[in-house]
Design a protein around this motif. Structure first.
Motif, short mmCIF file in Angstrom:
data_model
loop_
_atom_site.label_atom_id
_atom_site.label_comp_id
_atom_site.label_asym_id
_atom_site.label_seq_id
_atom_site.Cartn_x
_atom_site.Cartn_y
_atom_site.Cartn_z
N LEU A 155 4.66 -3.27 13.56
CA LEU A 155 3.93 -3.45 12.30
C LEU A 155 4.78 -3.01 11.12
O LEU A 155 4.81 -3.68 10.08
CB LEU A 155 2.63 -2.64 12.35
N THR A 156 5.49 -1.90 11.27
CA THR A 156 6.35 -1.40 10.20
C THR A 156 7.48 -2.38 9.89
O THR A 156 7.85 -2.57 8.73
CB THR A 156 6.94 -0.03 10.59
N ASP A 157 8.03 -3.02 10.92
CA ASP A 157 9.09 -4.01 10.70
C ASP A 157 8.55 -5.28 10.05
O ASP A 157 9.24 -5.93 9.25
CB ASP A 157 9.75 -4.37 12.04
N PHE A 158 7.30 -5.62 10.39
CA PHE A 158 6.76 -6.91 9.93
C PHE A 158 6.19 -6.84 8.50
O PHE A 158 6.33 -7.79 7.73
CB PHE A 158 5.66 -7.35 10.90
N LEU A 159 5.55 -5.73 8.14
CA LEU A 159 4.83 -5.67 6.86
C LEU A 159 5.69 -5.96 5.63
O LEU A 159 5.23 -6.64 4.71
CB LEU A 159 4.15 -4.31 6.72
N GLN A 171 0.83 -1.18 0.00
CA GLN A 171 0.00 0.00 0.00
C GLN A 171 0.88 1.25 0.00
O GLN A 171 2.11 1.16 -0.08
CB GLN A 171 -0.94 -0.02 1.22
N ALA A 172 0.25 2.41 0.15
CA ALA A 172 1.00 3.66 0.07
C ALA A 172 1.99 3.81 1.21
O ALA A 172 3.06 4.39 1.05
CB ALA A 172 0.02 4.83 0.03
N ASN A 173 1.64 3.29 2.38
CA ASN A 173 2.48 3.51 3.56
C ASN A 173 3.51 2.42 3.80
O ASN A 173 4.39 2.58 4.65
CB ASN A 173 1.59 3.63 4.81
N ALA A 174 3.39 1.29 3.15
CA ALA A 174 4.34 0.19 3.40
C ALA A 174 4.32 -0.75 2.21
O ALA A 174 3.34 -0.82 1.47
CB ALA A 174 3.97 -0.56 4.69
N GLY A 175 5.40 -1.47 2.05
CA GLY A 175 5.44 -2.42 0.95
C GLY A 175 6.83 -3.00 0.76
O GLY A 175 7.73 -2.79 1.58
N LYS A 208 8.01 -8.04 5.23
CA LYS A 208 8.14 -9.50 5.10
C LYS A 208 6.85 -10.09 4.54
O LYS A 208 6.87 -10.97 3.69
CB LYS A 208 8.45 -10.13 6.46
N LEU A 209 5.71 -9.58 5.04
CA LEU A 209 4.43 -10.11 4.59
C LEU A 209 4.16 -9.74 3.13
O LEU A 209 3.58 -10.52 2.38
CB LEU A 209 3.31 -9.56 5.48
N LEU A 210 4.60 -8.57 2.73
CA LEU A 210 4.31 -8.07 1.38
C LEU A 210 5.35 -8.47 0.35
O LEU A 210 5.24 -8.10 -0.81
CB LEU A 210 4.19 -6.55 1.40
N ASP A 211 6.36 -9.22 0.78
CA ASP A 211 7.38 -9.70 -0.15
C ASP A 211 6.71 -10.58 -1.20
O ASP A 211 6.07 -11.58 -0.87
CB ASP A 211 8.45 -10.49 0.62
N CYS A 212 6.86 -10.18 -2.45
CA CYS A 212 6.17 -10.90 -3.54
C CYS A 212 7.02 -12.03 -4.11
O CYS A 212 6.67 -12.63 -5.12
CB CYS A 212 5.82 -9.92 -4.66
N SER A 213 8.13 -12.32 -3.47
CA SER A 213 9.02 -13.35 -3.99
C SER A 213 8.34 -14.71 -3.93
O SER A 213 7.60 -15.03 -3.00
CB SER A 213 10.31 -13.40 -3.16
N THR A 214 8.58 -15.52 -4.97
CA THR A 214 8.06 -16.89 -4.98
C THR A 214 9.16 -17.90 -4.65
O THR A 214 9.00 -19.09 -4.90
CB THR A 214 7.46 -17.22 -6.35
N GLU A 215 10.28 -17.41 -4.11
CA GLU A 215 11.34 -18.33 -3.70
C GLU A 215 10.89 -19.09 -2.46
O GLU A 215 10.45 -18.52 -1.47
CB GLU A 215 12.62 -17.56 -3.38
N ILE A 216 10.97 -20.41 -2.53
CA ILE A 216 10.52 -21.25 -1.43
C ILE A 216 11.58 -21.23 -0.33
O ILE A 216 12.72 -21.61 -0.54
CB ILE A 216 10.28 -22.71 -1.91
N LYS A 217 11.17 -20.75 0.83
CA LYS A 217 12.08 -20.74 1.97
C LYS A 217 12.18 -22.14 2.57
O LYS A 217 11.29 -22.97 2.41
CB LYS A 217 11.57 -19.76 3.04
N GLY A 218 13.25 -22.37 3.29
CA GLY A 218 13.43 -23.67 3.93
C GLY A 218 12.49 -23.86 5.10
O GLY A 218 12.26 -22.95 5.89
N PHE A 219 11.94 -25.05 5.23
CA PHE A 219 11.07 -25.38 6.36
C PHE A 219 11.81 -26.31 7.30
O PHE A 219 12.90 -26.82 7.01
CB PHE A 219 9.79 -26.08 5.86
N ASN A 220 11.18 -26.54 8.43
CA ASN A 220 11.71 -27.53 9.34
C ASN A 220 11.65 -28.90 8.68
O ASN A 220 10.99 -29.10 7.66
CB ASN A 220 10.90 -27.55 10.65
N ASP A 221 12.34 -29.87 9.29
CA ASP A 221 12.28 -31.23 8.77
C ASP A 221 10.84 -31.71 8.80
O ASP A 221 10.04 -31.29 9.65
CB ASP A 221 13.17 -32.15 9.60
N PRO A 222 10.47 -32.61 7.89
CA PRO A 222 9.09 -33.12 7.89
C PRO A 222 8.75 -33.73 9.24
O PRO A 222 9.60 -34.34 9.89
CB PRO A 222 9.12 -34.19 6.79
#
Length: 896
Positions: free
Chosen positions: A846-850, A375-379, A852-866
């Motif tokens: 909220l400013t620090d977190f947004l 949005q206008a205030n964060a991204g 990360k949430l709005l990152d449009c990257s489709t790179e799959i991050k690593g998850f914990n072991d199954p």
């Protein structure tokens, strides 16, 4: 300048995965910090950066000037000139101005050319071509274009009602090749002619579209219909079979007697009824109460027409009316078609207006696209840059640099699709090859690549940094080795023995339930005893007791002293008393679906076995079993009854496994040593084992055989992930369910890539994975809204550790529209907090977190072991899977 040089040099020659720009960024932040300490808009930052670099290069150029006018590379690359020609209060003027980033408005335009046309013309352009006009207006004409042309797209506007800026998400298309001839000063006369022609065509186009709209939306009331349909409906009405009675009269005649005629029926209607009026009884002196019969009273009389029809129409009237309606309908169709074709021709003419040879002499190729999501205030920001040497787009997203495509760029940059859109476009002159061509060594003539392209001071700087990086790697490896050594020493410390399950032979295909004849694995005993009568009703010759009859003529004359009598209960087969040597079979393996089928097949082949011997009996039994499994593979059972889970061979058949793989798997099952409890079964088992030994190494590719069995193990594992995840979901344990469903979806997608019957319903898994994320997002948002520090932190932990890492999984497949909508819903929920008043500490979090949430990257991050899966027997797995799938069918899911 020095830090920027170092930064760009490291980008060229560093061995690190990514380069840390902190030192350069800190200097820029200090240099560009505004007086009110507010965050700078990205456009403002870019303007200031270019100005700063221009000043820095200017100082260098002044120092190195040798009597000539100093050349500033920033000006040479990024700055151009345009001529402003106009009329102000009746007076003409011309001004030449320099520009860097050329600003363009987005709102109200559909493509880049429309933006440019609006930006190049202001006011009443007619006044520019007439001598006696007092109107004001001006045109811009490029006189000199820079090698690198930057367009700044204005995607933010201030909302006066809300008192805050808002982002414009409208779609704006831009081409890979942009021809700028129509905006050049040297072409202004021909451009003006073409603009006048386009204006005339658009006015004519508007008239045609209005006329077409009258045909497509005909009528004077609030509801409009296509005129062709109106005429067709009139024709259908006129052609319907005439009726002589009113539909109201018909209903009145079939209604129960009430002693009086309905008062609303006019006398003329009664007279027209003719003979049917006799059905209405006369007024009786005794009034009977009306009995309401809801199911019979409202029944439509059988002779009532399905559609309204004319009451009276003669053949002559119908003939004339049909002729007129047919003719009018044909005329309207022709008129509509002519209008549509004319509109298409005008659109095409406008599109090709600037396609002649004289107007395609100034090509600019799209080189980079800067994207903003939010949005206008964060991204979040990232960029697409075209690699001219490899002829493909690259995506630069924080530390990630990945290959991309024009389709992905188009999706993320045009706007209107998500909250992502381009805010800056960089085009380069397609005729200036020096912008993209390689550098060559002047002495050797060899092409320079990598660090060879750098000056000596920067080359030394990068080499030093690479040495530091190699030293860091050595220290890291040494630390890991030391840690591994410590773990090894700890593992050698003797510990008290703990009870462990029976050993499983390495490499066994555990899903077969009938491993090789050397298998001694145990399975959990299943407590299910089924009646024998129904299961064996279709047998060829004898009753169920004959199948397991051990008093055969071929039975051994003497019994071993260790012989015992046991009772074996086999599900779907029955309960049998069997004489067998101890250890002759594993009574729990006897309970598996595969063993059930084999015992039934051997029982059905008894006549052949008795007449022709063990080998013939073996061939008969294996044929019967294969036919049964083939039939199961061809059925379409409900989801709760998945035969693939019961039989590996059903899975192989459905996925068109090679015949040799299926044959060997069947032989392995018939060769299982657990069949040795019965003379007939033991002899058939020996035949199967002999057949296995006869298979030559080149007849069955064992690597391919193992791959198929590994795929089946993968299928069963995916089923377990799905089943456990759905069980957790139904218990509303969404955190636990999410991880299982994530691995179920990823594994299932990998399976389905090999064939449509390799895995489970992808939409089902996708739905419940998406529902988990939405419910967790709602829970995290509720925690954040509480304002309590601990709960706010817990909510952000849920978002950072569960939601945010999962978003690329939902965004990677653009065909999954529901997933993309869900991501937008989650992001919009958090972006809605931007306009609300809250405590400073919440605003900071909220400013620090947004971003990360709005990152449009489709790179799959690593998850914990199954997550670790429990051990299930086939019977238990099928039972639990059927139970969860049945419960889902009884509880409709939103969106499913």
């Amino acid at each position: 300048m020095r830090e920027l040089r170092y930064l760009f040099a490291l980008l060229v020659g560093s061995k690190r995965k990514y380069v840390d720009p902190s030192r350069a960024v800190e200097i820029l932040k200090d240099a560009f910090k505004s007086n009110d300490s507010q965050q700078q808009d990205v456009s403002e930052f870019t303007h200031k950066l270019l100005d700063w670099l221009e000043d820095a290069f200017q100082i260098k150029a002044e120092e190195e000037r040798d009597g000539e006018k100093p050349k500033n590379p920033m000006v040479e690359l990024f700055y151009g000139r345009f001529l402003a020609v106009g009329v102000l209060e009746g007076k003409k003027f011309e001004n030449t101005e320099m520009f860097g980033q050329y600003p363009l408005q987005v709102n109200g335009f559909k493509d880049l050319h429309e933006c440019l046309e609006a930006a190049m013309i202001e006011g009443e352009i007619e006044s520019l071509h007439s001598e006696n006009s007092a109107k004001s207006g001006q045109e811009h004409w490029f006189t000199e274009l820079p090698p690198v042309l930057t367009f700044e797209l204005s995607r933010f506007e201030f909302n006066q009602a809300l008192g805050r800026p808002e982002k414009i998400h409208n779609k704006l298309e831009f081409p890979p090749i942009l021809y700028l001839d129509r905006y050049m000063h040297k072409n202004r006369e021909i451009t003006r002619i073409k603009r006048d022609e386009i204006k005339r065509l658009k006015e004519y186009l508007t008239v045609l579209q209005q006329r077409l709209e009258r045909y497509l939306s005909y009528g004077s009331g609030p509801k409009r219909f296509p005129l062709v349909d109106v005429l067709q409906y009139a024709l259908e009405f006129a052609s319907s079979k005439p009726v002589c009675t009113s539909p109201v009269d018909d209903l009145g005649a079939s209604a129960p007697a009430s002693g009086t005629l309905p008062p609303q029926l006019p006398p003329s209607t009664i007279e027209q009824q003719g003979p049917s009026s006799s059905d209405v009884p006369s007024t009786s002196p005794v009034q009977r109460s009306v009995i309401h019969k809801p199911f019979t009273q409202s029944r439509i009389p059988p002779d009532l027409p399905m559609h309204p029809a004319p009451r009276h129409i003669t053949e002559e009237e119908l003939s004339v009316l049909e002729g007129c309606l047919h003719r009018w309908r044909t005329e309207v169709e022709n008129d509509t078609r002519d209008l549509q074709e004319s509109i298409s021709r005008i659109h095409r003419t406008i599109e090709l207006m600037y396609s002649d040879k004289t107007m395609v002499q100034v090509p600019y190729r799209l080189h980079a696209v800067l994207v903003h999501e939010g949005q206008a205030n964060a991204g979040h920001y990232w960029a697409y840059i075209y690699d001219h040497h490899q002829n493909r787009w690259m995506k630069y997203n924080d530390i990630s640099v990945t290959k991309s495509t024009w389709e992905e760029l188009e999706r993320d940059s045009f706007g209107g699709y998500r909250n992502a859109s381009a805010y800056c476009l960089m085009y380069i002159n397609d005729k200036e090859q020096y912008l993209i061509q390689e550098e060559f060594n002047k002495e050797t003539g060899q092409m320079l690549v990598g660090m060879d392209t750098l000056p000596s001071d920067l080359r030394d700087y990068v080499k030093e940094d690479n040495k530091r990086f190699e030293k860091e790697l050595e220290e890291w490896d040494a630390e890991l080795a030391q840690k591994a050594q410590q773990e090894k020493l700890l593992s050698q410390i003797p510990r008290a023995p703990a009870p462990s399950p029976a050993p499983v032979q390495a490499g066994e295909p555990e899903y077969l339930e009938q491993p090789s004849r050397t298998d001694i694995s145990k399975h959990l005993k299943e407590d299910s005893v089924q009646a024998i009568n129904k299961a064996l009703a279709e047998q060829e010759d004898r009753g169920p007791e004959a199948i397991m009859d051990t008093s055969s003529d071929n039975a051994p004359a003497q019994a071993a002293p260790t012989q015992r009598v046991v009772e074996v209960a086999i599900p779907d087969v029955g309960t049998f008393v069997i004489e067998s040597e101890e250890g002759g079979y594993d009574d729990e393996v006897m309970l598996t679906p595969n063993m059930q089928g084999i015992i039934m097949a051997i029982g059905k082949a008894r006549n052949v076995y008795d007449r022709c011997g063990p080998e013939a009996g073996f061939f008969k039994a294996i044929k019967l079993e294969y036919t049964r499994l083939l039939k199961l593979a061809q059925e379409d059972p409900p989801p709760e009854c998945d035969y693939r889970l019961r039989h590996a061979i059903v899975y192989f058949i459905q996925n068109q496994a090679p015949k040799k793989i299926i044959e060997r798997t069947l032989l392995e099952q018939f060769g299982d040593h657990n069949l040795s409890f019965d003379e007939r079964c033991r002899n058939i088992m020996k035949v199967a084992q002999a057949k296995l030994e006869m298979i030559k190494p080149d007849e069955v590719n064992m690597e391919e055989y193992e791959r198929w069995h590994q795929d089946y193990r993968h299928f069963r594992e995916t089923t377990m992930f799905l089943m456990v995840g759905l069980e957790f979901f139904q218990k509303k344990s969404y955190m636990e369910a999410l991880l299982y469903l994530i691995y179920a979806y990823q594994n299932n997608k990998e399976l389905l890539s090999k064939g449509p019957y390799r895995g489970h319903d992808e939409e089902l898994i996708s739905h419940y994975r998406r529902e988990c994320l939405l419910k967790l997002n709602e829970h995290a948002a509720a925690l954040f809204e509480s304002g309590d520090d601990q709960e706010v932190n817990n909510g952000l932990i849920i978002m950072n550790e569960l939601i945010v890492p999962c978003l690329p999984l939902l965004l990677v497949d653009e065909m999954e529209e529901k997933d993309i909508v869900a991501v937008e819903d989650m992001r919009n929920r958090w972006c809605s907090y931007l306009g609300q008043e809250m405590e400073p500490n919440l605003q900071e979090k909220l400013t620090d977190f947004l971003p990360k949430l709005l990152d449009c990257s489709t790179e799959i991050k690593g998850f914990n072991d199954p997550p670790k899966l429990p051990s299930y027997s086939t019977h238990e797995l099928c039972e639990r899977y059927a139970r969860i799938m049945l419960s889902l069918s009884r509880t409709p899911a939103d969106g499913r």
